[in-house]
Motif scaffolding. Structure first.
Motif, PDB file in Angstrom:
ATOM      1  N   LEU A   1       6.708  -0.549  -6.882  1.00  0.00           N
ATOM      2  CA  LEU A   1       6.169   0.150  -8.055  1.00  0.00           C
ATOM      3  C   LEU A   1       6.898   1.475  -8.238  1.00  0.00           C
ATOM      4  CD1 LEU A   1       2.288  -0.292  -8.035  1.00  0.00           C
ATOM      5  CD2 LEU A   1       3.996  -1.472  -9.410  1.00  0.00           C
ATOM      6  N   THR A   2       7.119   2.169  -7.127  1.00  0.00           N
ATOM      7  CA  THR A   2       7.797   3.453  -7.197  1.00  0.00           C
ATOM      8  C   THR A   2       9.266   3.286  -7.593  1.00  0.00           C
ATOM      9  OG1 THR A   2       6.326   4.483  -5.612  1.00  0.00           O
ATOM     10  CG2 THR A   2       8.485   5.489  -5.846  1.00  0.00           C
ATOM     11  N   SER A   3       9.973   2.354  -6.940  1.00  0.00           N
ATOM     12  CA  SER A   3      11.416   2.251  -7.227  1.00  0.00           C
ATOM     13  C   SER A   3      11.644   1.862  -8.685  1.00  0.00           C
ATOM     14  CB  SER A   3      12.102   1.269  -6.272  1.00  0.00           C
ATOM     15  OG  SER A   3      11.719  -0.058  -6.530  1.00  0.00           O
TER      16      SER A   3
ATOM     17  N   PRO B   1       0.820  -1.215   0.000  1.00  0.00           N
ATOM     18  CA  PRO B   1       0.000   0.000   0.000  1.00  0.00           C
ATOM     19  C   PRO B   1       0.855   1.268   0.000  1.00  0.00           C
ATOM     20  CG  PRO B   1      -0.140  -1.145   2.122  1.00  0.00           C
ATOM     21  CD  PRO B   1       0.676  -2.013   1.222  1.00  0.00           C
ATOM     22  N   ARG B   2       0.340   2.313  -0.641  1.00  0.00           N
ATOM     23  CA  ARG B   2       1.102   3.560  -0.727  1.00  0.00           C
ATOM     24  C   ARG B   2       0.857   4.407   0.513  1.00  0.00           C
ATOM     25  NH1 ARG B   2       1.518   4.038  -6.917  1.00  0.00           N
ATOM     26  NH2 ARG B   2       3.703   3.517  -7.053  1.00  0.00           N
ATOM     27  N   ILE B   3       1.355   3.894   1.647  1.00  0.00           N
ATOM     28  CA  ILE B   3       1.261   4.628   2.913  1.00  0.00           C
ATOM     29  C   ILE B   3       2.677   4.993   3.324  1.00  0.00           C
ATOM     30  CG2 ILE B   3      -0.904   3.622   3.710  1.00  0.00           C
ATOM     31  CD1 ILE B   3       0.711   1.563   5.312  1.00  0.00           C
ATOM     32  N   SER B   4       2.829   6.046   4.151  1.00  0.00           N
ATOM     33  CA  SER B   4       4.194   6.532   4.398  1.00  0.00           C
ATOM     34  C   SER B   4       5.077   5.463   5.051  1.00  0.00           C
ATOM     35  CB  SER B   4       4.203   7.841   5.166  1.00  0.00           C
ATOM     36  OG  SER B   4       3.179   7.874   6.089  1.00  0.00           O
TER      37      SER B   4
ATOM     38  N   SER C   1      -9.211   6.826  -3.881  1.00  0.00           N
ATOM     39  CA  SER C   1      -8.675   7.114  -2.537  1.00  0.00           C
ATOM     40  C   SER C   1      -7.215   6.662  -2.434  1.00  0.00           C
ATOM     41  CB  SER C   1      -9.522   6.422  -1.473  1.00  0.00           C
ATOM     42  OG  SER C   1      -9.569   5.049  -1.751  1.00  0.00           O
ATOM     43  N   GLY C   2      -6.811   5.679  -3.255  1.00  0.00           N
ATOM     44  CA  GLY C   2      -5.417   5.221  -3.251  1.00  0.00           C
ATOM     45  C   GLY C   2      -4.494   6.108  -4.069  1.00  0.00           C
ATOM     46  N   GLY C   3      -5.033   7.158  -4.704  1.00  0.00           N
ATOM     47  CA  GLY C   3      -4.191   8.085  -5.480  1.00  0.00           C
ATOM     48  C   GLY C   3      -4.069   7.714  -6.947  1.00  0.00           C
ATOM     49  N   TYR C   4      -4.763   6.647  -7.360  1.00  0.00           N
ATOM     50  CA  TYR C   4      -4.681   6.221  -8.763  1.00  0.00           C
ATOM     51  C   TYR C   4      -5.749   6.911  -9.606  1.00  0.00           C
ATOM     52  CZ  TYR C   4      -1.592   2.545  -7.103  1.00  0.00           C
ATOM     53  OH  TYR C   4      -0.539   1.861  -6.550  1.00  0.00           O
TER      54      TYR C   4
ATOM     55  N   ASP D   1      -2.323  14.847 -17.542  1.00  0.00           N
ATOM     56  CA  ASP D   1      -2.842  13.746 -16.717  1.00  0.00           C
ATOM     57  C   ASP D   1      -4.324  14.019 -16.503  1.00  0.00           C
ATOM     58  OD1 ASP D   1      -3.284  11.892 -14.362  1.00  0.00           O
ATOM     59  OD2 ASP D   1      -1.120  11.678 -14.555  1.00  0.00           O
ATOM     60  N   VAL D   2      -5.036  13.026 -15.965  1.00  0.00           N
ATOM     61  CA  VAL D   2      -6.445  13.261 -15.637  1.00  0.00           C
ATOM     62  C   VAL D   2      -6.609  13.699 -14.180  1.00  0.00           C
ATOM     63  CG1 VAL D   2      -7.412  11.718 -17.370  1.00  0.00           C
ATOM     64  CG2 VAL D   2      -6.781  10.783 -15.144  1.00  0.00           C
ATOM     65  N   ARG D   3      -5.563  13.517 -13.377  1.00  0.00           N
ATOM     66  CA  ARG D   3      -5.653  13.886 -11.961  1.00  0.00           C
ATOM     67  C   ARG D   3      -5.164  15.330 -11.793  1.00  0.00           C
ATOM     68  NH1 ARG D   3      -2.192  11.562  -8.819  1.00  0.00           N
ATOM     69  NH2 ARG D   3      -0.828  10.806 -10.449  1.00  0.00           N
TER      70      ARG D   3
ATOM     71  N   THR E   1       2.816   7.097 -20.287  1.00  0.00           N
ATOM     72  CA  THR E   1       2.953   6.297 -19.056  1.00  0.00           C
ATOM     73  C   THR E   1       1.601   6.028 -18.401  1.00  0.00           C
ATOM     74  OG1 THR E   1       3.045   7.996 -17.331  1.00  0.00           O
ATOM     75  CG2 THR E   1       5.039   7.703 -18.623  1.00  0.00           C
ATOM     76  N   ALA E   2       0.483   6.339 -19.108  1.00  0.00           N
ATOM     77  CA  ALA E   2      -0.827   6.309 -18.436  1.00  0.00           C
ATOM     78  C   ALA E   2      -1.301   4.881 -18.153  1.00  0.00           C
ATOM     79  CB  ALA E   2      -1.860   7.054 -19.292  1.00  0.00           C
ATOM     80  N   LEU E   3      -1.617   4.631 -16.893  1.00  0.00           N
ATOM     81  CA  LEU E   3      -2.083   3.304 -16.462  1.00  0.00           C
ATOM     82  C   LEU E   3      -3.280   3.439 -15.532  1.00  0.00           C
ATOM     83  CD1 LEU E   3       1.330   1.579 -15.585  1.00  0.00           C
ATOM     84  CD2 LEU E   3      -0.143   1.027 -17.527  1.00  0.00           C
TER      85      LEU E   3
ATOM     86  N   VAL F   1       4.814  14.505 -22.052  1.00  0.00           N
ATOM     87  CA  VAL F   1       4.675  13.319 -21.197  1.00  0.00           C
ATOM     88  C   VAL F   1       3.189  13.132 -20.886  1.00  0.00           C
ATOM     89  CG1 VAL F   1       5.289  12.296 -18.966  1.00  0.00           C
ATOM     90  CG2 VAL F   1       6.982  13.651 -20.226  1.00  0.00           C
ATOM     91  N   ILE F   2       2.677  11.958 -21.203  1.00  0.00           N
ATOM     92  CA  ILE F   2       1.255  11.675 -20.964  1.00  0.00           C
ATOM     93  C   ILE F   2       1.153  10.705 -19.788  1.00  0.00           C
ATOM     94  CG2 ILE F   2      -0.852  10.718 -21.955  1.00  0.00           C
ATOM     95  CD1 ILE F   2       0.055  11.645 -24.659  1.00  0.00           C
ATOM     96  N   GLY F   3       0.555  11.175 -18.698  1.00  0.00           N
ATOM     97  CA  GLY F   3       0.497  10.379 -17.468  1.00  0.00           C
ATOM     98  C   GLY F   3       1.629  10.809 -16.558  1.00  0.00           C
TER      99      GLY F   3
END
Ligand code: NAD
Length: 374
Positions: free
Chosen positions: A131-133, A120-123, A226-229, A196-198, A258-260, A171-173
């Motif tokens: 996914l991030t790395s 999960p993407r929590i601190s 809510s997960g930021g996606y 981006d859409v966000r 890069t849009a997913l 850059v798209i996404g």
């Protein structure tokens, strides 16, 4: 506690699940480490490097059997899963959306399969976020691949023979990969725009010195889960976004896609008609190709030339910087294992109430734990 590291078998996989530096950390956690012969060669780590850091070099059979923990990058083939000892914790980027056919065997073998991309993407879990790395390095490499294939320079140059205009990159996404692509293209001297859409991405794009463009309406205000996606957008939004991209794309030298959308095919954002408006020699890098692609013309593992535009669809882009990608992935794993190792007792003690564990354990005790994959 014994831990083994398998050599990857997938044709596009160049990474390895641990590196010599991380072997030292695993030993500190209390593990005896077994690394399969030549497991690190494609990432630039020799058997000697692993031995010098304290690992045992072993054959595949030894690595599959009698170990508490088995580390992989990707899920090994079925015949290997059948050889893994019962109750082994198998840790990797197991891609449960694509690999449902393996679940029965994982259950039958009583394997605790842990899929690192669902961290999960929590601190508290940032240091475990594969996914991030990996996406960060993919974003970087996408720009290097584009630069290698482009027939012009990136930075503006004032020379006695005249001025060279800077390359234009779109850059798209703008998730992790997109932000690193922007930063890398800027460092090379390009003029960069992004979409981006966000709506939250506007500030991030502008803080990197790039121009932000988007279809900004009521829908885009709520385009984030809510997960930021990103959510999947309505047909009306897609139409407007398509117009915006069509207007912008013809002026670009490079487009990085890069849009997913997690668990869904990648949104199709660049049509053949749009590609036809680009100048000969322009480049599209489709980082979403493994999820179907943002451009329908891109092909996994290939560079397609359409109307003199190169559409790059390299597979496993983090694997194109395998040395660093392996090092970061291996550190993500060490951070994750640290969660539940009792160092003094040299014991694995999983807290089944921990929200991180809850999110990543795919199979345990012969049961599929993540219901969304049933
Ligand atoms: P991702 O790989 O799922 O998607 C890449 C980008 O594509 C996203 O920015 C998404 O909004 C965008 N996208 C999707 N559909 C699109 C469309 N139709 N048109 C244009 N763009 C589209 O995203 P990611 O890189 O995994 O990041 C997802 C989120 O997680 C972000 O909000 C990011 O900030 C957040 N994140 C949080 C942490 C943390 O807190 N530990 C770490 C990393 C990322």
């Amino acid at each position: 506690m014994k831990l083994s590291v398998l050599k990857e078998t997938n044709e596009y996989e160049t990474r390895v699940a641990t590196t010599p530096d991380n072997v030292r950390l695993l030993i500190k956690l209390g593990f005896d480490v077994y690394v399969e012969i030549d497991a690190g060669l494609k990432s630039g780590y020799s058997n000697k490097d692993y031995e010098n850091s304290g690992a045992n070099i072993a054959d595949r059979k030894t690595c599959l059997q009698s170990k508490e923990v088995c580390l992989v990058v990707q899920l090994p083939p079925l015949e290997d899963i059948r050889e893994i000892s019962s109750k082994t914790i198998l840790l990797g980027i197991l891609d449960p959306y694509k690999n449902k056919r393996y679940f029965d065997e994982l259950k039958k073998q009583n394997i605790t399969a842990i899929t690192m991309e669902l961290i999960p993407r929590i601190s508290r879990a940032q240091g475990m976020d594969v996914l991030t790395s990996q996406a960060n390095l993919a974003g970087y490499r996408s720009v290097i691949d584009a630069a290698e294939n482009l027939n012009k320079a990136f930075p503006m140059m004032m020379t006695a023979a005249g001025r060279i205009n800077p390359a234009k990159v779109m850059v798209i996404g703008v998730g992790v990969a997109g932000l690193q692509a922007i930063a890398t293209a800027k460092r090379l001297g390009a003029v960069v725009s992004a979409t981006d859409v966000r709506i939250a991405t506007r500030e991030q794009v502008e803080s990197l010195g790039a121009k932000f463009i988007m279809v900004d309406n009521e829908e885009s205000q709520n385009a984030e889960t809510s997960g930021g996606y990103a959510k999947e957008m309505s047909e009306e939004y897609k139409k407007k976004q398509s117009q915006l991209i069509a207007e912008t794309i013809s002026k670009q030298d490079i487009v990085i896609c890069t849009a997913l959308i997690p668990g869904k095919p990648a949104p199709v954002l660049i049509s053949e008609e749009m590609i036809n408006t680009m100048a000969p020699g322009s480049i599209v890098v489709d980082l979403a190709v493994e999820a179907g692609g943002n451009c329908p013309l891109s092909k996994l593992g290939q560079i397609v030339i359409h109307n003199s535009v190169k559409i790059i669809g390299h597979a496993n882009v983090p694997g194109r910087v395998a040395k660093d990608a392996s090092a970061l992935y291996a550190k993500n794993i060490v951070n994750f294992l640290s969660l539940f190792i009792k160092k003094d007792e040299k014991k694995i003690d999983i807290d089944w109430n921990d929200e991180i564990i809850d999110a990543v354990v795919l199979t345990h005790n012969g049961v599929l734990k993540l219901e969304e994959f049933t």
